[in-house]
Design a protein around this motif. Structure first.
Motif, mmCIF file in Angstrom:
data_model
loop_
_atom_site.group_PDB
_atom_site.id
_atom_site.type_symbol
_atom_site.label_atom_id
_atom_site.label_comp_id
_atom_site.label_asym_id
_atom_site.label_seq_id
_atom_site.Cartn_x
_atom_site.Cartn_y
_atom_site.Cartn_z
ATOM 1 N N THR A 101 89.912 44.872 -13.295
ATOM 2 C CA THR A 101 89.789 46.469 -12.960
ATOM 3 C C THR A 101 88.334 46.990 -13.032
ATOM 4 O OG1 THR A 101 90.208 46.802 -15.471
ATOM 5 C CG2 THR A 101 92.081 46.883 -13.683
ATOM 6 N N ILE A 102 87.567 45.936 -12.946
ATOM 7 C CA ILE A 102 85.943 46.506 -13.164
ATOM 8 C C ILE A 102 85.957 47.327 -11.703
ATOM 9 C CG2 ILE A 102 83.706 45.736 -12.767
ATOM 10 C CD1 ILE A 102 84.399 43.363 -14.421
ATOM 11 N N PRO A 103 85.286 48.616 -11.758
ATOM 12 C CA PRO A 103 85.223 49.442 -10.550
ATOM 13 C C PRO A 103 84.168 49.084 -9.699
ATOM 14 C CG PRO A 103 84.773 50.610 -12.542
ATOM 15 C CD PRO A 103 85.086 49.394 -12.854
ATOM 16 N N ASP A 104 83.072 49.035 -10.041
ATOM 17 C CA ASP A 104 81.857 48.794 -9.232
ATOM 18 C C ASP A 104 80.726 47.808 -9.778
ATOM 19 O OD1 ASP A 104 80.411 49.920 -11.944
ATOM 20 O OD2 ASP A 104 81.182 51.907 -10.990
ATOM 21 N N MET A 105 79.688 47.572 -9.209
ATOM 22 C CA MET A 105 78.738 46.542 -9.568
ATOM 23 C C MET A 105 77.828 46.877 -10.675
ATOM 24 S SD MET A 105 79.140 44.116 -7.333
ATOM 25 C CE MET A 105 77.821 42.957 -7.124
ATOM 26 N N GLU A 106 77.846 48.243 -10.789
ATOM 27 C CA GLU A 106 76.980 48.484 -12.141
ATOM 28 C C GLU A 106 77.641 47.953 -13.578
ATOM 29 O OE1 GLU A 106 75.314 52.326 -14.508
ATOM 30 O OE2 GLU A 106 76.066 52.705 -12.390
ATOM 31 N N THR A 107 79.056 48.279 -13.411
ATOM 32 C CA THR A 107 79.882 47.900 -14.427
ATOM 33 C C THR A 107 79.936 46.428 -14.526
ATOM 34 O OG1 THR A 107 81.029 49.780 -14.207
ATOM 35 C CG2 THR A 107 82.019 48.127 -15.492
ATOM 36 N N LEU A 108 79.961 45.820 -13.198
ATOM 37 C CA LEU A 108 79.957 44.429 -13.454
ATOM 38 C C LEU A 108 78.827 43.838 -14.058
ATOM 39 C CD1 LEU A 108 82.243 41.802 -11.374
ATOM 40 C CD2 LEU A 108 79.341 41.667 -11.205
ATOM 41 N N ARG A 109 77.456 44.323 -13.570
ATOM 42 C CA ARG A 109 76.503 43.574 -14.201
ATOM 43 C C ARG A 109 76.448 43.801 -15.576
ATOM 44 N NH1 ARG A 109 74.584 46.463 -9.446
ATOM 45 N NH2 ARG A 109 74.056 45.020 -7.652
ATOM 46 N N LYS A 110 76.689 45.137 -16.073
ATOM 47 C CA LYS A 110 76.667 45.194 -17.443
ATOM 48 C C LYS A 110 77.681 44.358 -18.236
ATOM 49 C CE LYS A 110 75.608 49.967 -17.306
ATOM 50 N NZ LYS A 110 76.234 51.429 -17.681
ATOM 51 N N ALA A 169 82.450 39.107 -5.915
ATOM 52 C CA ALA A 169 82.577 38.835 -4.363
ATOM 53 C C ALA A 169 83.641 39.939 -3.753
ATOM 54 C CB ALA A 169 82.912 37.437 -4.037
ATOM 55 N N GLU A 170 84.821 40.112 -4.649
ATOM 56 C CA GLU A 170 85.564 41.089 -4.124
ATOM 57 C C GLU A 170 84.977 42.401 -3.896
ATOM 58 O OE1 GLU A 170 88.580 40.937 -7.456
ATOM 59 O OE2 GLU A 170 89.558 39.138 -6.862
ATOM 60 N N LEU A 171 84.299 42.689 -5.164
ATOM 61 C CA LEU A 171 83.825 44.124 -4.822
ATOM 62 C C LEU A 171 82.686 44.422 -3.706
ATOM 63 C CD1 LEU A 171 82.608 44.959 -8.475
ATOM 64 C CD2 LEU A 171 84.379 46.053 -7.176
ATOM 65 N N ARG A 172 82.157 43.380 -3.395
ATOM 66 C CA ARG A 172 81.148 43.087 -2.267
ATOM 67 C C ARG A 172 81.912 43.152 -0.912
ATOM 68 N NH1 ARG A 172 78.838 38.812 -4.740
ATOM 69 N NH2 ARG A 172 77.047 39.309 -6.013
ATOM 70 N N ASP A 173 83.192 42.463 -0.729
ATOM 71 C CA ASP A 173 83.912 42.584 0.234
ATOM 72 C C ASP A 173 84.473 44.010 0.515
ATOM 73 O OD1 ASP A 173 83.664 39.949 0.831
ATOM 74 O OD2 ASP A 173 85.484 39.413 0.025
ATOM 75 N N GLU A 174 85.110 44.704 -0.433
ATOM 76 C CA GLU A 174 85.377 45.937 -0.635
ATOM 77 C C GLU A 174 84.408 46.931 0.054
ATOM 78 O OE1 GLU A 174 86.694 47.120 -4.356
ATOM 79 O OE2 GLU A 174 88.314 45.571 -4.291
#
Length: 73
Positions: A34-43, A66-71
């Motif tokens: 459920t990570i919504p965005d790359m910023e949260t993922l980086r954290k 990878a999923e977020l990039r595809d989205e």
């Protein structure tokens, strides 16, 4: 494409320590999914590297990136 000026509530309600320091693996898996965005993922990656450094969790975070990039495409 998502409006990057709007922060999803889940990004503030579920910081990396709540997502990745859950009492069981199903909750950790759900936190990653459920990570919504790359910023949260980086954290989350930074938190994991600094605190636990679990290879499998880092791999799951890589897959979520990878999923977020595809989205975004």
């Amino acid at each position: 494409m998502r409006d990057s000026s709007h922060k999803p509530e889940s990004a503030t309600e579920f910081p990396p320590e709540k997502r990745l320091k859950a009492p069981n693996t199903q909750l950790v898996d759900a936190g990653i999914a459920t990570i919504p965005d790359m910023e949260t993922l980086r954290k989350c990656v930074a938190y994991e590297n600094a605190h636990q450094n679990r290879t499998q969790i880092l791999k799951q975070l890589e897959w979520r990136a990878a999923e977020l990039r595809d989205e975004q495409e």
